[in-house]
Motif scaffolding. Structure first.
Motif, short mmCIF file in Angstrom:
data_model
loop_
_atom_site.label_atom_id
_atom_site.label_comp_id
_atom_site.label_asym_id
_atom_site.label_seq_id
_atom_site.Cartn_x
_atom_site.Cartn_y
_atom_site.Cartn_z
N ASP A 91 0.81 -1.22 0.00
CA ASP A 91 0.00 0.00 0.00
C ASP A 91 0.84 1.26 0.00
O ASP A 91 0.46 2.27 -0.62
CB ASP A 91 -0.95 0.01 1.21
CG ASP A 91 -2.08 1.01 1.02
OD1 ASP A 91 -2.67 1.05 -0.08
OD2 ASP A 91 -2.36 1.77 1.96
N ASP A 92 1.99 1.26 0.67
CA ASP A 92 2.85 2.44 0.64
C ASP A 92 3.31 2.73 -0.79
O ASP A 92 3.31 3.88 -1.23
CB ASP A 92 4.08 2.23 1.54
CG ASP A 92 3.72 2.31 3.02
OD1 ASP A 92 2.65 2.87 3.35
OD2 ASP A 92 4.52 1.81 3.84
N LYS A 95 0.36 4.08 -2.89
CA LYS A 95 0.08 5.48 -2.60
C LYS A 95 1.06 6.40 -3.32
O LYS A 95 0.68 7.45 -3.84
CB LYS A 95 0.11 5.73 -1.09
CG LYS A 95 -1.10 5.16 -0.37
CD LYS A 95 -0.99 5.32 1.14
CE LYS A 95 -2.25 4.76 1.81
NZ LYS A 95 -2.16 4.79 3.28
N ARG A 96 2.32 6.00 -3.35
CA ARG A 96 3.33 6.83 -4.03
C ARG A 96 3.04 6.92 -5.53
O ARG A 96 3.14 7.99 -6.13
CB ARG A 96 4.73 6.26 -3.78
CG ARG A 96 5.82 7.28 -4.09
CD ARG A 96 7.23 6.69 -4.01
NE ARG A 96 7.55 5.95 -2.81
CZ ARG A 96 8.77 5.50 -2.53
NH1 ARG A 96 9.76 5.70 -3.40
NH2 ARG A 96 9.01 4.81 -1.44
N GLU A 99 -0.13 9.02 -6.22
CA GLU A 99 0.19 10.45 -6.15
C GLU A 99 0.80 10.92 -7.47
O GLU A 99 0.47 12.01 -7.97
CB GLU A 99 1.13 10.73 -4.98
CG GLU A 99 1.54 12.19 -4.85
CD GLU A 99 0.37 13.11 -4.50
OE1 GLU A 99 0.47 14.32 -4.83
OE2 GLU A 99 -0.62 12.65 -3.91
N TYR A 140 -9.26 7.64 -0.95
CA TYR A 140 -7.93 7.00 -0.94
C TYR A 140 -6.86 8.10 -0.87
O TYR A 140 -6.33 8.55 -1.89
CB TYR A 140 -7.72 6.14 -2.19
CG TYR A 140 -6.45 5.30 -2.11
CD1 TYR A 140 -6.32 4.26 -1.19
CD2 TYR A 140 -5.36 5.57 -2.96
CE1 TYR A 140 -5.16 3.52 -1.11
CE2 TYR A 140 -4.20 4.81 -2.88
CZ TYR A 140 -4.11 3.79 -1.95
OH TYR A 140 -2.95 3.04 -1.87
N PRO A 141 -6.53 8.56 0.36
CA PRO A 141 -5.50 9.59 0.50
C PRO A 141 -4.11 8.99 0.28
O PRO A 141 -3.84 7.87 0.70
CB PRO A 141 -5.67 10.07 1.94
CG PRO A 141 -6.23 8.88 2.66
CD PRO A 141 -7.10 8.15 1.66
N THR A 142 -3.25 9.72 -0.38
CA THR A 142 -1.91 9.21 -0.65
C THR A 142 -0.95 9.47 0.50
O THR A 142 0.15 8.90 0.53
CB THR A 142 -1.34 9.85 -1.92
OG1 THR A 142 -1.29 11.27 -1.75
CG2 THR A 142 -2.20 9.51 -3.13
N GLU A 143 -1.35 10.36 1.42
CA GLU A 143 -0.52 10.67 2.59
C GLU A 143 0.86 11.19 2.18
O GLU A 143 1.85 10.95 2.87
CB GLU A 143 -0.41 9.45 3.51
CG GLU A 143 -1.78 8.97 4.01
CD GLU A 143 -1.69 7.70 4.83
OE1 GLU A 143 -0.58 7.18 5.02
OE2 GLU A 143 -2.75 7.20 5.27
N GLN A 144 0.91 11.89 1.04
CA GLN A 144 2.14 12.53 0.59
C GLN A 144 2.11 14.00 0.97
O GLN A 144 1.05 14.56 1.26
CB GLN A 144 2.28 12.40 -0.93
CG GLN A 144 2.19 10.98 -1.45
CD GLN A 144 3.32 10.11 -0.95
OE1 GLN A 144 4.49 10.47 -1.04
NE2 GLN A 144 2.99 8.94 -0.43
N TRP A 145 3.27 14.63 0.95
CA TRP A 145 3.35 16.05 1.26
C TRP A 145 2.66 16.85 0.15
O TRP A 145 2.91 16.64 -1.02
CB TRP A 145 4.82 16.48 1.37
CG TRP A 145 4.97 17.95 1.64
CD1 TRP A 145 5.33 18.91 0.75
CD2 TRP A 145 4.77 18.62 2.89
NE1 TRP A 145 5.36 20.14 1.36
CE2 TRP A 145 5.02 20.00 2.67
CE3 TRP A 145 4.40 18.19 4.16
CZ2 TRP A 145 4.93 20.95 3.69
CZ3 TRP A 145 4.30 19.14 5.18
CH2 TRP A 145 4.56 20.49 4.93
N PRO A 147 -0.50 16.84 -1.19
CA PRO A 147 -1.04 15.90 -2.18
C PRO A 147 -1.85 16.58 -3.28
O PRO A 147 -2.51 17.60 -3.06
CB PRO A 147 -1.93 14.99 -1.32
CG PRO A 147 -2.30 15.82 -0.13
CD PRO A 147 -1.11 16.68 0.14
#
Length: 254
Positions: A91-92, A95-96, A99, A140-145, A147
């Motif tokens: 999943d990490d 997400k990357r 994004e 589905y948030p990517t949790e990136q800076w 985003p």
């Protein structure tokens, strides 16, 4: 209703610097001539691609080579900063890649095929497939800076050829269509030549005596299948609920 003739945005994303040039740069050059905006993305910076330089040094060299090649096409260049031989399907990673798709906002995505000679290519294929679906999912948030916003829909997804067009057992892999890249082949080879650091590495690790000539041989073989000098093969992802109309071929025909 008339069709929207606005040139589609293109994201070409593969595992390593030079993969895009080897497998679909001729097609990208045609799309650029059609007015498409193009983003070329690599999953890694190619940090294992040398027997002489350390990981950080060769990664710096290969990032610069990738930028130079993209500039020749007038394309944006992006690196997702995974490590060679370490791309994992989790999943990490998803997400990357999601994004990256949201930032590129493509109508068409070109990526690695599901079956190829190494894990980095196959994991790239699976992650990009999932990211094309996930990019338009609000929850589905990517949790990136900082985003990027979600996309409007799932883009058209296409797989390039595996290396030399064969599976794990050396058997030919299927394709849906081949693009005649004769007119743009010189630019394709000039872009590939930017990856000069790979000449010695591919000779040692892959047994390719000359990477430019190897690329020419494969493109010529694909071209012969459509009575052209050079060609590049593609297969469209048509699983539910990805688009089934062939936007790539339609754009190339305009």
């Amino acid at each position: 209703m008339p069709k929207d003739l606005t040139p589609p945005r293109i994201l070409a994303i593969h595992a390593h610097p030079d993969d895009i040039e080897i497998l679909c740069a001729g097609t990208l050059a045609i799309l650029k001539d059609k007015g498409c905006e193009i983003v070329i993305a690599t999953m890694t910076a190619g940090d294992k691609g040398s027997a002489e330089m350390g990981q950080e040094e060769i990664a710096r060299v290969r990032r610069a080579e990738a930028r130079k090649a993209a500039e020749m096409l007038g394309a944006e260049c992006m690196c997702l900063e995974f490590k060679d031989l370490s791309i994992e399907f989790n999943d990490d990673s998803r997400k990357r890649v999601t994004e990256a798709v949201r930032r590129a906002r493509p109508d068409i995505v070109l990526t690695a095929p599901p079956v190829d000679y190494m894990n980095d290519h196959e994991m790239t294929s699976k992650l990009v497939r999932d990211a094309c679906f996930a990019a338009s999912v609000p929850n589905y948030p990517t949790e990136q800076w900082d985003p990027a916003p979600i996309t409007k829909n799932i883009p058209h997804l296409y797989y390039v050829d595996p290396i030399e067009g064969v599976d794990w057992f050396g058997e030919p892999t299927p394709y849906d269509f081949i693009v005649d890249v004769t007119e743009t082949f010189k630019l394709k080879i000039d872009m590939l030549a930017c990856h000069e650091s790979q000449r010695a590495w591919l000779r040692q690790q892959h047994g390719m005596d000359e990477y430019l000539e190897s690329c020419k041989r494969w493109a010529k073989k694909r071209g012969e299948q459509i009575n052209a000098e050079y060609g590049e093969g593609f297969r469209q992802h048509k699983g539910h609920p990805y688009p089934h109309d062939n936007l790539l071929l339609e754009t190339l025909s305009r």
